[in-house]
Design a protein around this motif. Sequence first.
Motif, PDB file in Angstrom:
ATOM      1  N   LEU A   1       1.910  -7.000   3.298  1.00 22.97           N
ATOM      2  CA  LEU A   1       3.007  -7.897   3.666  1.00 22.97           C
ATOM      3  C   LEU A   1       2.511  -9.331   3.762  1.00 22.97           C
ATOM      4  CD1 LEU A   1       6.011  -7.348   4.437  1.00 22.97           C
ATOM      5  CD2 LEU A   1       5.289  -7.326   6.818  1.00 22.97           C
ATOM      6  N   LEU A   2       1.334  -9.517   4.348  1.00 27.97           N
ATOM      7  CA  LEU A   2       0.758 -10.856   4.506  1.00 27.97           C
ATOM      8  C   LEU A   2       0.405 -11.451   3.138  1.00 27.97           C
ATOM      9  CD1 LEU A   2      -0.156 -12.965   6.585  1.00 27.97           C
ATOM     10  CD2 LEU A   2      -2.376 -11.841   6.642  1.00 27.97           C
TER      11      LEU A   2
ATOM     12  N   GLN B   1       1.961 -14.753   1.085  1.00 24.98           N
ATOM     13  CA  GLN B   1       1.121 -15.822   0.550  1.00 24.98           C
ATOM     14  C   GLN B   1       1.269 -15.975  -0.964  1.00 24.98           C
ATOM     15  OE1 GLN B   1      -2.654 -14.436   1.970  1.00 24.98           O
ATOM     16  NE2 GLN B   1      -2.367 -15.258   4.048  1.00 24.98           N
ATOM     17  N   GLY B   2       2.088 -15.075  -1.586  1.00 17.29           N
ATOM     18  CA  GLY B   2       2.352 -15.175  -3.016  1.00 17.29           C
ATOM     19  C   GLY B   2       1.400 -14.399  -3.899  1.00 17.29           C
ATOM     20  N   ASP B   3       0.433 -13.671  -3.329  1.00 16.71           N
ATOM     21  CA  ASP B   3      -0.524 -12.894  -4.123  1.00 16.71           C
ATOM     22  C   ASP B   3       0.024 -11.482  -4.323  1.00 16.71           C
ATOM     23  OD1 ASP B   3      -2.645 -11.755  -5.396  1.00 16.71           O
ATOM     24  OD2 ASP B   3      -4.146 -12.271  -3.880  1.00 16.71           O
ATOM     25  N   ILE B   4       1.011 -11.336  -5.211  1.00 18.90           N
ATOM     26  CA  ILE B   4       1.704 -10.056  -5.402  1.00 18.90           C
ATOM     27  C   ILE B   4       0.768  -8.981  -5.980  1.00 18.90           C
ATOM     28  CG2 ILE B   4       3.673  -8.905  -6.480  1.00 18.90           C
ATOM     29  CD1 ILE B   4       4.372 -10.948  -4.299  1.00 18.90           C
TER      30      ILE B   4
ATOM     31  N   GLN C   1      -1.878  -3.788  -4.844  1.00 17.78           N
ATOM     32  CA  GLN C   1      -3.106  -2.968  -4.817  1.00 17.78           C
ATOM     33  C   GLN C   1      -3.400  -2.453  -3.398  1.00 17.78           C
ATOM     34  OE1 GLN C   1      -6.498  -5.093  -6.280  1.00 17.78           O
ATOM     35  NE2 GLN C   1      -7.758  -3.252  -6.494  1.00 17.78           N
ATOM     36  N   VAL C   2      -3.268  -3.339  -2.411  1.00 10.69           N
ATOM     37  CA  VAL C   2      -3.524  -2.930  -1.013  1.00 10.69           C
ATOM     38  C   VAL C   2      -2.487  -1.915  -0.553  1.00 10.69           C
ATOM     39  CG1 VAL C   2      -3.496  -3.753   1.372  1.00 10.69           C
ATOM     40  CG2 VAL C   2      -4.717  -5.049  -0.379  1.00 10.69           C
ATOM     41  N   GLY C   3      -1.209  -2.165  -0.875  1.00 10.88           N
ATOM     42  CA  GLY C   3      -0.158  -1.215  -0.485  1.00 10.88           C
ATOM     43  C   GLY C   3      -0.365   0.146  -1.120  1.00 10.88           C
ATOM     44  N   GLU C   4      -0.782   0.166  -2.389  1.00 11.07           N
ATOM     45  CA  GLU C   4      -1.043   1.440  -3.081  1.00 11.07           C
ATOM     46  C   GLU C   4      -2.171   2.216  -2.385  1.00 11.07           C
ATOM     47  OE1 GLU C   4      -0.607   4.502  -5.664  1.00 11.07           O
ATOM     48  OE2 GLU C   4       0.681   2.721  -5.531  1.00 11.07           O
TER      49      GLU C   4
ATOM     50  N   LEU D   1       7.697  -1.026   0.789  1.00  9.42           N
ATOM     51  CA  LEU D   1       7.138  -2.302   0.329  1.00  9.42           C
ATOM     52  C   LEU D   1       6.339  -2.126  -0.964  1.00  9.42           C
ATOM     53  CD1 LEU D   1       6.439  -5.325   0.743  1.00  9.42           C
ATOM     54  CD2 LEU D   1       4.479  -4.564   2.120  1.00  9.42           C
ATOM     55  N   THR D   2       5.497  -1.076  -1.019  1.00  2.00           N
ATOM     56  CA  THR D   2       4.651  -0.874  -2.198  1.00  2.00           C
ATOM     57  C   THR D   2       5.490  -0.571  -3.429  1.00  2.00           C
ATOM     58  OG1 THR D   2       2.933  -0.016  -0.728  1.00  2.00           O
ATOM     59  CG2 THR D   2       2.650   0.379  -3.083  1.00  2.00           C
ATOM     60  N   ALA D   3       6.591   0.154  -3.272  1.00  7.04           N
ATOM     61  CA  ALA D   3       7.487   0.417  -4.403  1.00  7.04           C
ATOM     62  C   ALA D   3       8.018  -0.897  -4.976  1.00  7.04           C
ATOM     63  CB  ALA D   3       8.639   1.316  -3.958  1.00  7.04           C
ATOM     64  N   ARG D   4       8.436  -1.809  -4.087  1.00  3.13           N
ATOM     65  CA  ARG D   4       8.963  -3.099  -4.557  1.00  3.13           C
ATOM     66  C   ARG D   4       7.870  -3.951  -5.211  1.00  3.13           C
ATOM     67  NH1 ARG D   4      10.252  -5.854  -0.300  1.00  3.13           N
ATOM     68  NH2 ARG D   4      10.060  -4.334   1.392  1.00  3.13           N
ATOM     69  N   LEU D   5       6.657  -3.907  -4.629  1.00  4.81           N
ATOM     70  CA  LEU D   5       5.550  -4.695  -5.195  1.00  4.81           C
ATOM     71  C   LEU D   5       5.129  -4.166  -6.566  1.00  4.81           C
ATOM     72  CD1 LEU D   5       3.384  -5.083  -1.956  1.00  4.81           C
ATOM     73  CD2 LEU D   5       4.659  -6.892  -3.118  1.00  4.81           C
TER      74      LEU D   5
END
Length: 593
Positions: free
Chosen positions: A295-296, A300-303, A308-311, A332-336
């Motif tokens: 989320l952080l 910050q815009g680093d999608i 990768q972190v969410g996965e 969140l990870t699904a959307r990212l």
Amino acid sequence: MSAAEIDHLALTALRLLPDEPDRAMRLWDEAWARASAGGLERTQLRLRIVRMHHQARFGDREALGSPMLAATAEARAHGWRVESLLVDLLEVFLATLRTNPDDGMGDVEAIREEAEAHLDPIELSWMELMAGHFRGYMLGWAQEPERTYRALNRLVASADAPAGLIANVQMNIGHSHLLVGNVDLASTYLQEAWRLYQPLPLTPRKLGAARAWAQCLLAKNEVRRADAVLQAALDARAELASPLFLAGALLVAAEARLKLGDAAGAAALLEDAAAHADAGSEPGVLVHVAYVRALLLAEQGDIPSAAQVGEAGCRQIPRNTHKLGVQACLDLTARLQAQVGNYQRAYELQCQVVSMRNDLAKKSAEVRHIDLHVDHQTHLARMEIEHARRERTLAENAEAAIAQKNQLLEQRLREVERLQESLRELANRDALTGLYNRRYLGEALPGLVSMASRRGDRIVVILIDLDHFKKVNDAYGHQMGDLVLEGFADLVRDAFRAHDLCCRYGGEEFCVVMADTDDIAAHERVEELQERLGARVFRSGEHELTRVGFSAGIVTFMADPRMDLDLVFRRADQALYASKDAGRRRISALELA
């Protein structure tokens, strides 16, 4: 203060431990001084068990093995069922801190019938809460309310229930409502839990209540209130004797800071949480860490990094968990993943989210139904309490007579208890030597093996046979033989530890079962016993007997409830006869795989 009042003081200390540890230990000090002055052995044992519960929550849990075994042995030897069950409850509590809920649920069911017969409603409510904990990890947390509502019913009917315990049950019920989306009911329970907790010192349970109430406030979009609740709790974190639940509270605080636009504050809270995260005692916390970090990064815009972190977090989700951090991480990870073009993975994750939320939606109505049923039961319980109060008022004129009758009844009950204890003792003890008999060995050994297996201990079984004992009886008479058996039993009691199981196996055969030791230590004790027996002089009338010896067989095995105990004793018998075949006055050892 009577013995019964000191016993009650000990139980009060136990009940206050989780939420008011300092106050609990002040009561413990008072109860211990009174019990010691009065020579109350049973109360002293109960207080030692309370001290073990304190150590389990705030001290070195790994050092509890031997004291728990000794307390269980002492309680069972005297037939003190409440004290034995309090050790069992401690074992169940320790199981809540491990990673195998099936074993913990098995422990609860193993003692449930006896606990219902001997424990007070408050201790039974604690057992139900722990059963709910195991059920949550086995079947999913949305299944937990059945147990927590049962605990609440017990507490409503008890006038001695501490505020912290009631708050903890309210928090568990509110958390279950929050998981299935019943935010209105969750708000009712969690706000009440936090109200009850606020005057109490900060403990892991109070911190858990602050986290749950803040999560509910976030779900209601009351971000500033959520932030204020957590900041007030975290400002007092120096009071915490244990870091349990600290990581989870820090992560929810980080979520609130992010929603308020304070990315730097959120990042600091996230790193603090990551340093305290312990998946062993708080499953799912690493998933929550990954969610807040993703989320952080997204803020910050680093999608790509966020995806990768969410996965990574999604791949650490424990089985049967519906925790809010897990739901949020999947969503969140699904959307990212969709934003970085990985549509297949986004679809898979979204399917998991939809499936989980469908399950929770079905459960939501059921939990609401349970809540209405409990409201009805609670109303009935309050009516019964009010009726009892009116009856007590009407009976005040007869109070002196009732007190006298109660005193007489208590005296008779104590006499019955003493008689029952004497009968149990007679049934479990060998009349001549005072050691446990073979029947008690058969009853106690499976439980000893089961407890030792949970700690990964080894078990040592020692069979001892007095050499040429028949010749002693033939040459000196049975009176001398009895003196030898009684004297040898005294030596056995002195040679082994208080929690070792020492039995007369039959005739001139004896058996000792030792846990949390090894064959070398056992061999040394048996050798010392051989030396002391050989040096002892037995006298009967004009007869004098010296240099009595024995042959022994030792078998060592890793504790396992599935072990064939008949095979263990056959192997011990083989080792014993190997000693006899080698010329007697020998010790032979075998090890079972």
